[in-house]
Design an enzyme around this catalytic site. Structure first.
Site, PDB file in Angstrom:
ATOM      1  N   LYS A  22       0.995  -1.109  -0.377  1.00 50.91           N
ATOM      2  CA  LYS A  22      -0.532   0.058  -0.192  1.00 50.91           C
ATOM      3  C   LYS A  22       1.054   1.555   0.158  1.00 50.91           C
ATOM      4  O   LYS A  22       0.793   1.918  -0.726  1.00 50.91           O
ATOM      5  CB  LYS A  22      -0.809  -0.197   0.719  1.00 50.91           C
ATOM      6  CG  LYS A  22      -1.432   1.135   1.969  1.00 50.91           C
ATOM      7  CD  LYS A  22      -2.167   1.574   2.697  1.00 50.91           C
ATOM      8  CE  LYS A  22      -1.146   0.975   4.238  1.00 50.91           C
ATOM      9  NZ  LYS A  22      -1.131   2.904   4.879  1.00 50.91           N
ATOM     10  N   ASN A  23       2.123   1.070   0.744  1.00 55.93           N
ATOM     11  CA  ASN A  23       2.445   2.615   1.313  1.00 55.93           C
ATOM     12  C   ASN A  23       3.503   2.969  -0.289  1.00 55.93           C
ATOM     13  O   ASN A  23       4.613   3.352  -0.138  1.00 55.93           O
ATOM     14  CB  ASN A  23       3.053   2.779   2.640  1.00 55.93           C
ATOM     15  CG  ASN A  23       2.027   2.940   3.470  1.00 55.93           C
ATOM     16  OD1 ASN A  23       1.478   3.332   3.021  1.00 55.93           O
ATOM     17  ND2 ASN A  23       3.282   2.484   4.773  1.00 55.93           N
ATOM     18  N   CYS A 116      -4.125  12.667  13.939  1.00 52.01           N
ATOM     19  CA  CYS A 116      -5.341  11.492  13.940  1.00 52.01           C
ATOM     20  C   CYS A 116      -4.584  10.872  14.828  1.00 52.01           C
ATOM     21  O   CYS A 116      -4.301  11.010  15.715  1.00 52.01           O
ATOM     22  CB  CYS A 116      -4.732  10.784  12.230  1.00 52.01           C
ATOM     23  SG  CYS A 116      -3.216  10.431  11.776  1.00 52.01           S
ATOM     24  N   ARG A 121       0.828  14.411  13.713  1.00 52.75           N
ATOM     25  CA  ARG A 121       1.590  14.167  11.839  1.00 52.75           C
ATOM     26  C   ARG A 121       1.357  14.999  10.909  1.00 52.75           C
ATOM     27  O   ARG A 121       0.485  15.227   9.689  1.00 52.75           O
ATOM     28  CB  ARG A 121       0.490  12.988  10.789  1.00 52.75           C
ATOM     29  CG  ARG A 121       0.619  11.836  11.758  1.00 52.75           C
ATOM     30  CD  ARG A 121      -0.003  10.937  11.098  1.00 52.75           C
ATOM     31  NE  ARG A 121       0.659  10.220  10.088  1.00 52.75           N
ATOM     32  CZ  ARG A 121      -0.016   9.633   9.284  1.00 52.75           C
ATOM     33  NH1 ARG A 121      -0.721   8.705   9.663  1.00 52.75           N
ATOM     34  NH2 ARG A 121       1.036   8.948   8.481  1.00 52.75           N
ATOM     35  N   ASP A 306       5.706   0.779  11.639  1.00 57.55           N
ATOM     36  CA  ASP A 306       4.056   0.292  11.103  1.00 57.55           C
ATOM     37  C   ASP A 306       4.143  -1.614  12.184  1.00 57.55           C
ATOM     38  O   ASP A 306       2.596  -2.188  12.008  1.00 57.55           O
ATOM     39  CB  ASP A 306       3.755  -0.228   9.684  1.00 57.55           C
ATOM     40  CG  ASP A 306       3.725   1.048   9.373  1.00 57.55           C
ATOM     41  OD1 ASP A 306       3.335   2.567  10.051  1.00 57.55           O
ATOM     42  OD2 ASP A 306       4.011   1.905   8.131  1.00 57.55           O
ATOM     43  N   ARG A 398      -8.484  -0.561   5.301  1.00 59.39           N
ATOM     44  CA  ARG A 398      -7.966   0.658   5.066  1.00 59.39           C
ATOM     45  C   ARG A 398      -6.161   0.002   4.157  1.00 59.39           C
ATOM     46  O   ARG A 398      -5.906   0.826   2.959  1.00 59.39           O
ATOM     47  CB  ARG A 398      -7.610   1.696   5.188  1.00 59.39           C
ATOM     48  CG  ARG A 398      -8.310   3.129   5.542  1.00 59.39           C
ATOM     49  CD  ARG A 398      -7.455   4.333   6.765  1.00 59.39           C
ATOM     50  NE  ARG A 398      -6.619   4.270   6.031  1.00 59.39           N
ATOM     51  CZ  ARG A 398      -5.819   4.905   7.351  1.00 59.39           C
ATOM     52  NH1 ARG A 398      -5.883   4.801   8.348  1.00 59.39           N
ATOM     53  NH2 ARG A 398      -4.307   4.842   6.820  1.00 59.39           N
TER      54      ARG A 398
END
Ligand code: EPU
Length: 417
Positions: A22-23, A116, A121, A306, A398
């Protein structure tokens, strides 16, 4: 709102495949805005953040065709160089379009992301970098407006701290700037290198991506390319922990073992057997004698933030005390309270979590608060006695592609309700 219902206590066995990262896919999709020619991307994971990014680049004016995990994008014309609040609020990575839009269209209007669940961030480093490349930046009505009517010009940029999407955003801005840009203290994540490889295929001149100094010679235009996204190291890492925690025997396929060095090192220290069984394949076997091992998150190649929540779930099952320190984000321990509700013994002290184990976990109703926190709750539920219901799994959707199907395929009792 979807929930996961998980019955714990089943050891996972078999093979589980990793999807595209995803990233990596997010910046790569933003990079397609840098050219009017078609860019074809393979192994794009079918997760919610990617659908949001596709919507965003479609809004900007690109033609998007999706077929399985291949996406073809043609941004013939930039119709509206804008990222509206409705999209940015659900996905902070929307700020990745800032650099490409200013570089290609000479202007961009991007909603400021708010805070968030994992911290404040800010995007100040993206903005100061763009200013150093000659953009004029204003903030009005919650939006960042950036302009460079005469085009960007290369400059030396020293990041005050390491930022992954900041490095990617500025690399994308610099490829079309006049002259040379040198990014110092750049992020070294594999996703930065993956983006650079696509940009180089499109005609960009970039050296040093993957190291902390990246040199970019601007070019006048970029062209068509085809690229395959790297494997998701965070998804693969989550599966390795799942195999180990449940005392199973799991082979994680389609992964890049070299990207998982920090996690594998810690898991081996904890007594878990992990071996490379083939190209892109790691086999993990659980152990009864799991030992606590301290861990601190760091930028790549250090231990990824993560995977911190998943590692914390693992440590609830280990003998002794593990100190888990979060260095990257100031508020990324939301999962600790939920794990405690399942029976874990975790004490928070500022940026440290002190995990005492082993503790038998028991099924409970818990709430997913962010993407990786949700993953740690799934892991805890897989070993808990009885049934766990995880609410708000849209967080996990997500970033994890069909996680319940993949886990069910190796024996987990998990269903979406
Ligand atoms: N930071 C600033 N100013 C900036 C940018 C960052 O102070 O302008 C700070 C952040 O607040 C944070 C630190 O620098 O404390 C590092 O943040 P970074 O910019 O590296 O994070 P990011 O680029 O916003 C990416 C991933 C995250 C991952 C982090 C760290 C993407 C799309 N997101 O975020 O992924 O946690 O790097 O590795 O690549 C996730 O997938 O769950 C996720 C949150």
């Amino acid at each position: 709102m979807d929930k996961f219902v998980i019955k714990g206590g089943v050891a996972l066995h078999g093979e589980i495949a990793t999807s595209g990262a995803k990233n990596s896919a997010l910046p790569v999709l933003a990079a397609t805005l840098l050219t009017s020619e078609p860019v074809s991307l393979r192994r794009i994971p079918r997760v919610r953040d990617i659908r949001t990014m596709l919507k965003l680049i479609e809004n900007i004016g690109a033609r998007v065709e999706v077929s399985g995990d291949t996406v073809r994008i043609e941004a013939g014309e930039i119709v509206s160089p804008e990222a509206p609040y409705e999209l940015v609020k659900t996905m902070r990575a929307s700020s990745l379009v800032l650099g490409p839009l200013v570089a290609r269209a000479g202007r961009a209007r991007v909603s400021l992301p708010g805070g968030c669940a994992i911290g404040a961030r800010p995007v100040n480093l993206h903005l100061s970098g763009l200013e150093q490349l000659g953009a004029r930046i204003h903030q009005v009505h919650g939006y960042i407006e950036a302009e460079a009517p005469g085009g960007l010009r290369g400059a030396p940029i020293q990041f005050d701290r390491i930022t992954v999407t900041g490095t990617e955003d500025l690399m994308m801005a610099a490829v079309l700037a006049r002259g040379e840009t040198v990014l110092e203290n750049a992020a070294r994540e594999p996703e930065v290198l993956d983006l650079a490889e696509l940009l180089i295929q499109m005609g960009a001149k970039i050296e040093g991506a993957g190291s902390s100094t990246i040199r970019i010679q601007g070019v006048a235009r970029l062209g068509a390319a085809a690229h395959t996204i790297i494997s998701d190291r965070i998804e693969a890492g989550t599966f390795l922990v799942a195999g180990a925690m449940t005392g199973g025997d799991l082979t994680v396929t389609n992964c890049v073992p070299e990207h998982l060095g920090a996690l594998i090192g810690k898991m081996r220290q904890a007594g878990i057997g992990i071996e490379q069984t083939g190209t892109g394949e790691l086999r993990v076997r659980g152990t009864r004698a799991l030992r606590s091992v301290d861990m601190t998150t760091e930028e790549y190649p250090g231990f990824p933030t993560d995977l911190q929540a998943q590692y914390m779930a693992l440590m609830t099952q280990a003998e002794g005390i593990a100190i888990v320190k979060e260095n990257i984000f100031e508020n990324r321990f939301m999962h600790a309270q939920e794990l405690a509700r399942m029976g874990a013994n975790i004490r928070l002290e500022g940026r440290q979590a002190i995990v005492a184990g082993p503790r038998e976990l028991s099924g409970a109703q818990v709430i997913a608060s962010d993407l990786r926190a949700s993953a740690s709750l799934v892991l805890a539920a897989l070993v808990a006695r009885g049934e766990t219901t995880i609410d708000r799994v849209y967080h996990i959707d997500r970033g994890y592609e069909k996680i319940e199907e993949k886990l069910a395929g190796v024996g987990a009792q998990i269903r979406r309700a």
